[in-house]
Design a protein around this motif. Structure first.
Motif, PDB file in Angstrom:
ATOM      1  N   PHE A 194       0.791  -1.321  -0.148  1.00  0.00           N
ATOM      2  CA  PHE A 194      -0.025  -0.005   0.040  1.00  0.00           C
ATOM      3  C   PHE A 194       1.220   0.937   0.482  1.00  0.00           C
ATOM      4  CE2 PHE A 194       0.747  -0.616   3.900  1.00  0.00           C
ATOM      5  CZ  PHE A 194       0.767   0.287   5.043  1.00  0.00           C
ATOM      6  N   ASN A 195       0.482   1.719   0.111  1.00  0.00           N
ATOM      7  CA  ASN A 195       0.928   3.562  -0.752  1.00  0.00           C
ATOM      8  C   ASN A 195       0.753   4.840   0.775  1.00  0.00           C
ATOM      9  OD1 ASN A 195       2.144   3.457  -2.388  1.00  0.00           O
ATOM     10  ND2 ASN A 195       0.208   4.377  -3.779  1.00  0.00           N
ATOM     11  N   LEU A 196       2.032   4.594   1.265  1.00  0.00           N
ATOM     12  CA  LEU A 196       1.941   5.698   2.808  1.00  0.00           C
ATOM     13  C   LEU A 196       0.996   6.905   2.056  1.00  0.00           C
ATOM     14  CD1 LEU A 196       5.195   5.105   4.552  1.00  0.00           C
ATOM     15  CD2 LEU A 196       2.983   4.333   5.715  1.00  0.00           C
ATOM     16  N   THR A 197       0.206   7.955   2.719  1.00  0.00           N
ATOM     17  CA  THR A 197      -0.240   8.763   3.182  1.00  0.00           C
ATOM     18  C   THR A 197       0.847   9.625   3.987  1.00  0.00           C
ATOM     19  OG1 THR A 197      -2.211   8.404   2.858  1.00  0.00           O
ATOM     20  CG2 THR A 197      -2.165  10.854   3.307  1.00  0.00           C
ATOM     21  N   PHE A 205       8.782  14.413   1.913  1.00  0.00           N
ATOM     22  CA  PHE A 205       9.335  13.419   2.959  1.00  0.00           C
ATOM     23  C   PHE A 205       9.636  11.997   3.151  1.00  0.00           C
ATOM     24  CE2 PHE A 205       5.233  15.428   4.203  1.00  0.00           C
ATOM     25  CZ  PHE A 205       5.611  15.761   5.492  1.00  0.00           C
ATOM     26  N   ALA A 206      10.884  11.629   3.480  1.00  0.00           N
ATOM     27  CA  ALA A 206      11.428  10.557   3.235  1.00  0.00           C
ATOM     28  C   ALA A 206      10.751   9.877   4.570  1.00  0.00           C
ATOM     29  CB  ALA A 206      12.988  10.708   3.279  1.00  0.00           C
ATOM     30  N   TYR A 207      10.655   8.264   4.240  1.00  0.00           N
ATOM     31  CA  TYR A 207      10.512   7.713   5.425  1.00  0.00           C
ATOM     32  C   TYR A 207      11.261   6.508   5.291  1.00  0.00           C
ATOM     33  CZ  TYR A 207       5.813   9.798   3.160  1.00  0.00           C
ATOM     34  OH  TYR A 207       5.036  10.802   3.311  1.00  0.00           O
ATOM     35  N   SER A 208      11.057   5.986   6.957  1.00  0.00           N
ATOM     36  CA  SER A 208      11.846   4.674   7.080  1.00  0.00           C
ATOM     37  C   SER A 208      10.782   3.823   8.421  1.00  0.00           C
ATOM     38  CB  SER A 208      13.122   4.477   7.133  1.00  0.00           C
ATOM     39  OG  SER A 208      12.779   5.302   8.987  1.00  0.00           O
ATOM     40  N   SER A 209      10.894   2.186   7.844  1.00  0.00           N
ATOM     41  CA  SER A 209      10.301   1.583   8.725  1.00  0.00           C
ATOM     42  C   SER A 209      11.408   0.742   9.804  1.00  0.00           C
ATOM     43  CB  SER A 209      10.412  -0.120   7.821  1.00  0.00           C
ATOM     44  OG  SER A 209       9.384  -0.971   8.860  1.00  0.00           O
ATOM     45  N   GLY A 268      10.629   4.292  -1.083  1.00  0.00           N
ATOM     46  CA  GLY A 268       9.714   5.470  -1.689  1.00  0.00           C
ATOM     47  C   GLY A 268       7.926   5.601  -0.355  1.00  0.00           C
ATOM     48  N   SER A 269       7.622   5.524  -1.192  1.00  0.00           N
ATOM     49  CA  SER A 269       6.149   5.371  -0.128  1.00  0.00           C
ATOM     50  C   SER A 269       5.595   4.403  -0.003  1.00  0.00           C
ATOM     51  CB  SER A 269       5.130   6.693  -0.622  1.00  0.00           C
ATOM     52  OG  SER A 269       4.428   7.182  -1.640  1.00  0.00           O
ATOM     53  N   THR A 270       5.988   3.564  -1.342  1.00  0.00           N
ATOM     54  CA  THR A 270       4.841   2.029  -1.037  1.00  0.00           C
ATOM     55  C   THR A 270       5.545   1.243   0.178  1.00  0.00           C
ATOM     56  OG1 THR A 270       4.718   2.552  -4.208  1.00  0.00           O
ATOM     57  CG2 THR A 270       4.500   0.346  -2.546  1.00  0.00           C
ATOM     58  N   VAL A 271       4.791   0.901   0.685  1.00  0.00           N
ATOM     59  CA  VAL A 271       4.356  -0.203   2.082  1.00  0.00           C
ATOM     60  C   VAL A 271       4.662  -1.263   1.320  1.00  0.00           C
ATOM     61  CG1 VAL A 271       4.550  -1.056   4.503  1.00  0.00           C
ATOM     62  CG2 VAL A 271       4.461   1.442   3.937  1.00  0.00           C
ATOM     63  N   ALA A 290       2.603 -10.456   9.914  1.00  0.00           N
ATOM     64  CA  ALA A 290       1.766 -10.165  10.700  1.00  0.00           C
ATOM     65  C   ALA A 290       2.920  -9.856  11.882  1.00  0.00           C
ATOM     66  CB  ALA A 290       0.613 -10.638  11.466  1.00  0.00           C
ATOM     67  N   GLY A 291       2.107  -7.785  12.365  1.00  0.00           N
ATOM     68  CA  GLY A 291       3.131  -7.357  13.394  1.00  0.00           C
ATOM     69  C   GLY A 291       2.782  -6.030  13.572  1.00  0.00           C
ATOM     70  N   THR A 292       4.010  -5.291  14.503  1.00  0.00           N
ATOM     71  CA  THR A 292       3.213  -3.869  13.916  1.00  0.00           C
ATOM     72  C   THR A 292       4.747  -3.598  13.778  1.00  0.00           C
ATOM     73  OG1 THR A 292       2.029  -3.443  16.060  1.00  0.00           O
ATOM     74  CG2 THR A 292       3.239  -1.644  15.794  1.00  0.00           C
ATOM     75  N   SER A 293       4.855  -1.739  13.320  1.00  0.00           N
ATOM     76  CA  SER A 293       6.090  -1.766  12.418  1.00  0.00           C
ATOM     77  C   SER A 293       6.039  -0.022  13.162  1.00  0.00           C
ATOM     78  CB  SER A 293       6.677  -1.422  11.229  1.00  0.00           C
ATOM     79  OG  SER A 293       7.843  -1.248  10.634  1.00  0.00           O
ATOM     80  N   THR A 294       6.809   0.984  13.662  1.00  0.00           N
ATOM     81  CA  THR A 294       6.889   2.033  13.831  1.00  0.00           C
ATOM     82  C   THR A 294       7.074   2.859  11.634  1.00  0.00           C
ATOM     83  OG1 THR A 294       7.466   2.365  16.010  1.00  0.00           O
ATOM     84  CG2 THR A 294       7.040   4.131  14.797  1.00  0.00           C
ATOM     85  N   PHE A 295       6.700   3.527  11.611  1.00  0.00           N
ATOM     86  CA  PHE A 295       7.094   4.062  10.007  1.00  0.00           C
ATOM     87  C   PHE A 295       7.860   5.754  10.699  1.00  0.00           C
ATOM     88  CE2 PHE A 295       4.937   0.649   8.696  1.00  0.00           C
ATOM     89  CZ  PHE A 295       5.869   0.546   7.117  1.00  0.00           C
ATOM     90  N   THR A 296       9.128   6.360  10.064  1.00  0.00           N
ATOM     91  CA  THR A 296       9.358   7.434  10.569  1.00  0.00           C
ATOM     92  C   THR A 296       9.121   8.402   9.281  1.00  0.00           C
ATOM     93  OG1 THR A 296      10.410   7.224  12.488  1.00  0.00           O
ATOM     94  CG2 THR A 296      10.853   8.723  11.520  1.00  0.00           C
ATOM     95  N   ALA A 297       8.569   9.400   8.888  1.00  0.00           N
ATOM     96  CA  ALA A 297       9.122  10.690   7.819  1.00  0.00           C
ATOM     97  C   ALA A 297       9.275  11.490   8.958  1.00  0.00           C
ATOM     98  CB  ALA A 297       7.579  11.090   7.763  1.00  0.00           C
ATOM     99  N   THR A 298      10.533  11.808   8.040  1.00  0.00           N
ATOM    100  CA  THR A 298      11.482  13.160   7.668  1.00  0.00           C
ATOM    101  C   THR A 298      11.166  14.002   7.015  1.00  0.00           C
ATOM    102  OG1 THR A 298      13.875  11.418   8.378  1.00  0.00           O
ATOM    103  CG2 THR A 298      14.239  13.363   8.254  1.00  0.00           C
ATOM    104  N   PHE A 299      11.511  15.049   7.723  1.00  0.00           N
ATOM    105  CA  PHE A 299      10.450  16.057   6.186  1.00  0.00           C
ATOM    106  C   PHE A 299      11.640  17.052   5.925  1.00  0.00           C
ATOM    107  CE2 PHE A 299       8.158  20.536   5.864  1.00  0.00           C
ATOM    108  CZ  PHE A 299       7.444  20.451   5.081  1.00  0.00           C
ATOM    109  N   THR A 300      11.541  17.143   4.977  1.00  0.00           N
ATOM    110  CA  THR A 300      12.514  18.678   3.930  1.00  0.00           C
ATOM    111  C   THR A 300      12.017  19.894   3.201  1.00  0.00           C
ATOM    112  OG1 THR A 300      14.658  16.856   3.261  1.00  0.00           O
ATOM    113  CG2 THR A 300      14.209  19.378   2.428  1.00  0.00           C
ATOM    114  N   PRO A 301      11.606  20.755   4.647  1.00  0.00           N
ATOM    115  CA  PRO A 301      10.695  22.053   3.462  1.00  0.00           C
ATOM    116  C   PRO A 301      10.687  22.422   2.337  1.00  0.00           C
ATOM    117  CG  PRO A 301      11.847  22.747   5.720  1.00  0.00           C
ATOM    118  CD  PRO A 301      11.908  21.664   4.940  1.00  0.00           C
TER     119      PRO A 301
END
Length: 244
Positions: free
Chosen positions: A184-187, A197-201, A211-214, A219-230
């Motif tokens: 799926f694609n991250l919003t 934004f740049a993403y990491s799992s 990119g933004s495709t996960v 099954a499980g839980t992962s915390t995603f981090t979005a790093t922002f460049t204005p």
């Protein structure tokens, strides 16, 4: 500067300016078409009675002018106020500048040191209060503040206006997906300013991101981090993160 005019204009020689006690203030250069000048620096504020003494030449005898009263005022002295330190999108004002001595009411003006102006930084011409508007771009500005009295005398002091960058406001909502979805694609998170934004799992065994495709692994839980460049790197800090 003291100016002398001798009639007729064909007169040559020099004019010496003196005060009431006959102390020499200055002597002009040679007359040119009956006119010349010299510079005199008063030592203190007072009213000085001045007259000119023409020394004569081969054709004309010397003569003295009538006296004139010259008022010498103290130079303007500027005090008060303070530097301004604020943040982008946050308006701020200084305390009032004050001016003593000089003649009459003082009018205030402000300019960027070295020339020009800064959009958003203004001074109240009457009160001497400086304002940095909320949209003033982030930077450190050295500003020259000038007081002008009613006879055109001026005094200038420098002050600093510092506008700091701010952090963008970021928010991101958690999502729940089924392993059967595969990818799926991250919003993008919501941001107070434009940018990318740049993403990491945090758990690549559960899900990876390109990119933004996960891609879901197990099954499980992962915390995603979005790093922002204005987009606006002048006024916003970069590298800020938000998680989900």
């Amino acid at each position: 500067t003291l100016y002398a005019t001798v009639s007729p204009s064909t007169a040559t020689g020099t004019v010496t300016f003196k005060d009431a006690s006959s102390t020499t203030l200055c002597t002009t250069s040679s007359l040119v078409t009956g006119s010349a000048s010299c510079s005199w620096t008063p030592s203190l504020a007072s009213t000085v009675v001045i007259h000119g003494e023409y020394g004569g030449d081969t054709n004309y005898s010397g003569s003295n002018s009538s006296t004139s009263n010259l008022s010498v005022n103290d130079v303007i002295s500027i005090g008060g106020s303070n530097n301004i330190t604020t943040n982008y999108l946050q308006a701020s004002s200084s305390t009032a500048f004050t001016a003593s001595n000089g003649t009459g009411t003082k009018t205030w003006s402000i300019a960027k040191s070295g020339g020009g102006s800064v959009s958003g930084i203004t001074i109240n011409a009457s009160t001497g209060i400086i304002t940095a508007a909320s949209g003033t771009s982030s930077d450190s500005y050295t500003m020259d503040v000038t007081a002008t009295d009613t006879v055109g005398a001026t005094a200038t002091v420098s002050m600093t206006v510092t506008v700091n960058k701010i952090d963008p406001s970021l928010s991101w909502s958690d999502v729940t997906k089924s392993i059967s979805e595969g990818t799926f694609n991250l919003t993008d998170p919501t941001s107070s300013t434009a940018g990318a934004f740049a993403y990491s799992s945090g758990s690549t065994s559960v899900a990876t991101v390109s990119g933004s495709t996960v891609t879901l692994k197990i099954a499980g839980t992962s915390t995603f981090t979005a790093t922002f460049t204005p987009t606006d790197l002048t006024n916003y800090n970069t590298g800020k993160t938000v998680t989900m």
